[in-house]
Write a protein that holds these residues in place. Sequence first.
Motif, PDB file in Angstrom:
ATOM      1  N   LEU A 150       0.832  -1.205   0.000  1.00 30.24           N
ATOM      2  CA  LEU A 150       0.000   0.000   0.000  1.00 30.24           C
ATOM      3  C   LEU A 150       0.867   1.256   0.000  1.00 30.24           C
ATOM      4  O   LEU A 150       0.635   2.182  -0.789  1.00 30.24           O
ATOM      5  N   ASP A 153       2.461   1.690  -3.364  1.00 30.20           N
ATOM      6  CA  ASP A 153       1.489   2.138  -4.371  1.00 30.20           C
ATOM      7  C   ASP A 153       1.197   3.637  -4.274  1.00 30.20           C
ATOM      8  O   ASP A 153       0.922   4.275  -5.284  1.00 30.20           O
ATOM      9  N   ILE A 154       1.260   4.186  -3.069  1.00 29.55           N
ATOM     10  CA  ILE A 154       1.009   5.628  -2.918  1.00 29.55           C
ATOM     11  C   ILE A 154       2.321   6.419  -2.885  1.00 29.55           C
ATOM     12  O   ILE A 154       2.350   7.560  -2.465  1.00 29.55           O
ATOM     13  N   LYS A 155       3.395   5.772  -3.362  1.00 28.33           N
ATOM     14  CA  LYS A 155       4.705   6.404  -3.554  1.00 28.33           C
ATOM     15  C   LYS A 155       5.346   6.876  -2.253  1.00 28.33           C
ATOM     16  O   LYS A 155       5.990   7.909  -2.188  1.00 28.33           O
TER      17      LYS A 155
END
Length: 159
Positions: A150, A153-155
């Motif tokens: 997670l 995925d949100i860098k």
Amino acid sequence: MLVSQHLSADGPLFSDPTLYKSLVGALQYLTITRLDIAHVVNSVSQFLHSLTEDHFQAIKRILHYVKGTLHFGLTFHPFATLGALAAYSDADWAGCPNTCCSTSVYSIYLGDNLVSWIAKKQPTVSCSSCESEYRALALTAVEILWLTHLLRDIKVSLP
């Protein structure tokens, strides 16, 4: 709850199941910010189908504890650099006297901030304390992997 007390379905039935169920629901909502009561709320919520006077006494003890610790709760602190994920897990071997199932608990921190936690009865009976601890550790590892993906995925990069 009393440390030596294990709740069971035996005993005199409680007269007002609606009151009990509404109090358990309110306590479950409170566990969002009060991790310290998550395990005991999990214990009392397992008896919604056959509640006794002992279960209601346990609810009253939880409410008394909450009243005395109103200043407790989750706090999130800003930080200059992102800390690493840290996880802690535990299990009580055959803690439920009715089913002999263990309970898994974990808490996961991102830096100093608690971001994920659980108190959950294991679905199968463990034959040893090592097996119940291993199941709790596996549950924790799955959650860490999910949080890592997670954050990626949100860098958000972790140290």
